[in-house]
Scaffold this motif. Structure first.
Motif, PDB file in Angstrom:
ATOM      1  N   SER A 166       0.834  -1.203   0.000  1.00  0.00           N
ATOM      2  CA  SER A 166       0.000   0.000   0.000  1.00  0.00           C
ATOM      3  C   SER A 166       0.861   1.242   0.000  1.00  0.00           C
ATOM      4  N   LEU A 167       1.959   1.210   0.758  1.00  0.00           N
ATOM      5  CA  LEU A 167       2.872   2.353   0.765  1.00  0.00           C
ATOM      6  C   LEU A 167       3.479   2.579  -0.613  1.00  0.00           C
ATOM      7  N   ILE A 168       3.839   1.480  -1.297  1.00  0.00           N
ATOM      8  CA  ILE A 168       4.424   1.606  -2.640  1.00  0.00           C
ATOM      9  C   ILE A 168       3.405   2.233  -3.587  1.00  0.00           C
ATOM     10  N   ARG A 169       2.144   1.767  -3.534  1.00  0.00           N
ATOM     11  CA  ARG A 169       1.105   2.330  -4.394  1.00  0.00           C
ATOM     12  C   ARG A 169       0.855   3.800  -4.073  1.00  0.00           C
ATOM     13  N   TYR A 170       0.866   4.138  -2.805  1.00  0.00           N
ATOM     14  CA  TYR A 170       0.654   5.527  -2.405  1.00  0.00           C
ATOM     15  C   TYR A 170       1.749   6.430  -2.959  1.00  0.00           C
ATOM     16  N   LEU A 171       2.987   5.972  -2.844  1.00  0.00           N
ATOM     17  CA  LEU A 171       4.106   6.783  -3.345  1.00  0.00           C
ATOM     18  C   LEU A 171       4.058   6.901  -4.876  1.00  0.00           C
ATOM     19  N   GLU A 172       3.654   5.802  -5.593  1.00  0.00           N
ATOM     20  CA  GLU A 172       3.529   5.877  -7.051  1.00  0.00           C
ATOM     21  C   GLU A 172       2.440   6.864  -7.463  1.00  0.00           C
ATOM     22  N   THR A 173       1.343   6.871  -6.727  1.00  0.00           N
ATOM     23  CA  THR A 173       0.264   7.816  -7.030  1.00  0.00           C
ATOM     24  C   THR A 173       0.723   9.246  -6.799  1.00  0.00           C
ATOM     25  N   GLN A 174       1.432   9.488  -5.746  1.00  0.00           N
ATOM     26  CA  GLN A 174       1.937  10.837  -5.479  1.00  0.00           C
ATOM     27  C   GLN A 174       2.920  11.273  -6.555  1.00  0.00           C
ATOM     28  N   ALA A 175       3.718  10.316  -7.067  1.00  0.00           N
ATOM     29  CA  ALA A 175       4.680  10.652  -8.115  1.00  0.00           C
ATOM     30  C   ALA A 175       3.965  11.028  -9.420  1.00  0.00           C
ATOM     31  N   SER A 222      -1.425  10.193   7.133  1.00  0.00           N
ATOM     32  CA  SER A 222      -1.685  10.116   5.695  1.00  0.00           C
ATOM     33  C   SER A 222      -1.071   8.893   5.050  1.00  0.00           C
ATOM     34  N   LEU A 223      -0.049   8.325   5.652  1.00  0.00           N
ATOM     35  CA  LEU A 223       0.572   7.134   5.077  1.00  0.00           C
ATOM     36  C   LEU A 223      -0.275   5.913   5.369  1.00  0.00           C
ATOM     37  N   PRO A 224      -0.466   5.024   4.362  1.00  0.00           N
ATOM     38  CA  PRO A 224      -1.213   3.793   4.620  1.00  0.00           C
ATOM     39  C   PRO A 224      -0.472   2.827   5.511  1.00  0.00           C
ATOM     40  N   LEU A 225       0.835   3.033   5.698  1.00  0.00           N
ATOM     41  CA  LEU A 225       1.641   2.160   6.549  1.00  0.00           C
ATOM     42  C   LEU A 225       1.599   2.694   7.982  1.00  0.00           C
ATOM     43  N   THR A 226       1.109   1.911   8.876  1.00  0.00           N
ATOM     44  CA  THR A 226       0.992   2.355  10.263  1.00  0.00           C
ATOM     45  C   THR A 226       2.358   2.330  10.950  1.00  0.00           C
ATOM     46  N   TYR A 227       2.398   2.955  12.038  1.00  0.00           N
ATOM     47  CA  TYR A 227       3.653   3.002  12.794  1.00  0.00           C
ATOM     48  C   TYR A 227       4.024   1.617  13.294  1.00  0.00           C
ATOM     49  N   GLY A 228       2.984   0.877  13.708  1.00  0.00           N
ATOM     50  CA  GLY A 228       3.256  -0.483  14.181  1.00  0.00           C
ATOM     51  C   GLY A 228       3.757  -1.373  13.078  1.00  0.00           C
ATOM     52  N   GLY A 229       3.144  -1.204  11.885  1.00  0.00           N
ATOM     53  CA  GLY A 229       3.589  -2.011  10.761  1.00  0.00           C
ATOM     54  C   GLY A 229       5.020  -1.696  10.360  1.00  0.00           C
ATOM     55  N   LEU A 230       5.357  -0.399  10.386  1.00  0.00           N
ATOM     56  CA  LEU A 230       6.733  -0.010  10.045  1.00  0.00           C
ATOM     57  C   LEU A 230       7.696  -0.547  11.065  1.00  0.00           C
ATOM     58  N   GLN A 231       7.303  -0.498  12.329  1.00  0.00           N
ATOM     59  CA  GLN A 231       8.175  -1.037  13.366  1.00  0.00           C
ATOM     60  C   GLN A 231       8.348  -2.525  13.209  1.00  0.00           C
ATOM     61  N   PHE A 232       7.244  -3.206  12.779  1.00  0.00           N
ATOM     62  CA  PHE A 232       7.321  -4.650  12.577  1.00  0.00           C
ATOM     63  C   PHE A 232       8.323  -4.955  11.466  1.00  0.00           C
ATOM     64  N   LEU A 233       8.301  -4.111  10.367  1.00  0.00           N
ATOM     65  CA  LEU A 233       9.252  -4.348   9.291  1.00  0.00           C
ATOM     66  C   LEU A 233      10.678  -4.115   9.729  1.00  0.00           C
ATOM     67  N   LEU A 234      10.865  -3.098  10.550  1.00  0.00           N
ATOM     68  CA  LEU A 234      12.205  -2.780  11.008  1.00  0.00           C
ATOM     69  C   LEU A 234      12.721  -3.813  12.013  1.00  0.00           C
ATOM     70  N   ASP A 235      11.801  -4.363  12.810  1.00  0.00           N
ATOM     71  CA  ASP A 235      12.207  -5.371  13.753  1.00  0.00           C
ATOM     72  C   ASP A 235      12.703  -6.621  13.105  1.00  0.00           C
ATOM     73  N   GLY A 236      12.226  -6.874  11.859  1.00  0.00           N
ATOM     74  CA  GLY A 236      12.674  -8.091  11.182  1.00  0.00           C
ATOM     75  C   GLY A 236      14.121  -8.020  10.783  1.00  0.00           C
ATOM     76  N   GLU A 237      14.606  -6.839  10.701  1.00  0.00           N
ATOM     77  CA  GLU A 237      16.005  -6.709  10.331  1.00  0.00           C
ATOM     78  C   GLU A 237      16.900  -6.858  11.552  1.00  0.00           C
TER      79      GLU A 237
END
Length: 275
Positions: free
Chosen positions: A233-242, A260-275
């Motif tokens: 969803s974040l990728i689609r949002y950024l493509e639409t803005q572009a 405004s971002l479709p990616l929630t803070y928790g979701g972003l943290q979840f992605l970062l935690d995987g690293e």
């Protein structure tokens, strides 16, 4: 053969030929059944086959035949209307031949043929007939013209109806093809999105190692799928803005925020935690 004439006691009182002769009947005024005046004349072809009867059974055989023909001609014309008299010449000829032979047979004369020559109506009737024929021609022309116009209108209406049917059929096929294309596009996009989510979820799952599946009731697996969806969803949002920024219209600068971002803070943290 030869016969001696003892003059002055004997004379030749009747000269005649047994060959076929022609008797011209002069024009006379006749009236048709509808009281239309008409002048008619005829030609009579005859042959004397009995000279004694022609001499002694009638006083003047030629004049008798002439007057008889005039009388019968008036009678036959009087049986027909004006229009019938012009189209029944053969009938008049046959009736005259029959009537004349019925009388002249006792005179020693045979009528071989009768021909009606001319039938001339009066000047007023000719004028009326010309006007009638002109009116009839105009009537036929008007009928033919109206029939032609009607046929033209019918053909045009049928052509328009066929064109509308063809246009409707084409529009129907277009709508069906567009719907099928849209359905195919959505199916392809759904397959691509499903594959992308599956790949991202598997990637996130692999990043946490094999032990994450035992945590709760598949909680880590569910979180990895949700994280993949939010990432796409974040990728689609950024493509639409572009695309919006690259358009030629008036541009409004919209700064991304947490809301405004479709990616929630928790979701972003979840992605970062995987690293």
């Amino acid at each position: 053969g030869w016969h001696l004439v003892l003059k002055p006691f004997e004379t030749v009182s009747f000269h005649v030929t047994t060959r076929e002769q022609v008797l011209d009947v002069p024009p006379q005024q006749c009236y048709t059944l509808d009281n239309a005046p008409i002048r008619a004349d005829a030609v009579v072809y005859m042959r004397i086959h009995d000279t004694v009867s022609a001499r002694y059974n009638v006083q003047d055989v030629m004049n008798a035949i002439l007057n008889l023909c005039l009388t019968q001609l008036r009678e036959e014309v009087g049986k027909l209307t004006l229009d019938e008299s012009f189209s029944s010449r053969e009938r008049i000829n046959q009736e005259l031949l029959k009537d004349l032979n019925a009388v002249t047979y006792t005179w020693g004369v045979e009528i071989t043929r009768v021909e009606l020559q001319n039938m001339e109506p009066s000047r007023d009737i000719l004028t009326a007939m010309e006007l009638q024929m002109a009116a009839e021609r105009k009537k036929r022309a008007a009928i033919l013209r109206s029939e032609g116009e009607r046929a033209t209108l019918i053909n045009e209406a049928e052509g328009r109806a066929n064109a509308e049917v063809a246009r409707a059929e084409a529009h129907k096929k277009t709508v069906v093809l567009q719907a099928q294309a849209e359905a195919e596009r959505q199916r392809v996009e759904a397959d691509g999105l499903r594959n992308a989510i599956s790949v991202l979820a598997k990637t996130l799952s692999d990043a946490y190692g094999p032990g994450y599946q035992g945590n709760g009731e598949g909680g880590r697996e569910k979180e990895s799928v949700e994280g993949a969806i939010q990432f796409l969803s974040l990728i689609r949002y950024l493509e639409t803005q572009a695309k919006f920024a690259a358009s030629d219209g008036t541009k409004v600068l919209m700064l991304p925020s947490k809301n405004s971002l479709p990616l929630t803070y928790g979701g972003l943290q979840f992605l970062l935690d995987g690293e």
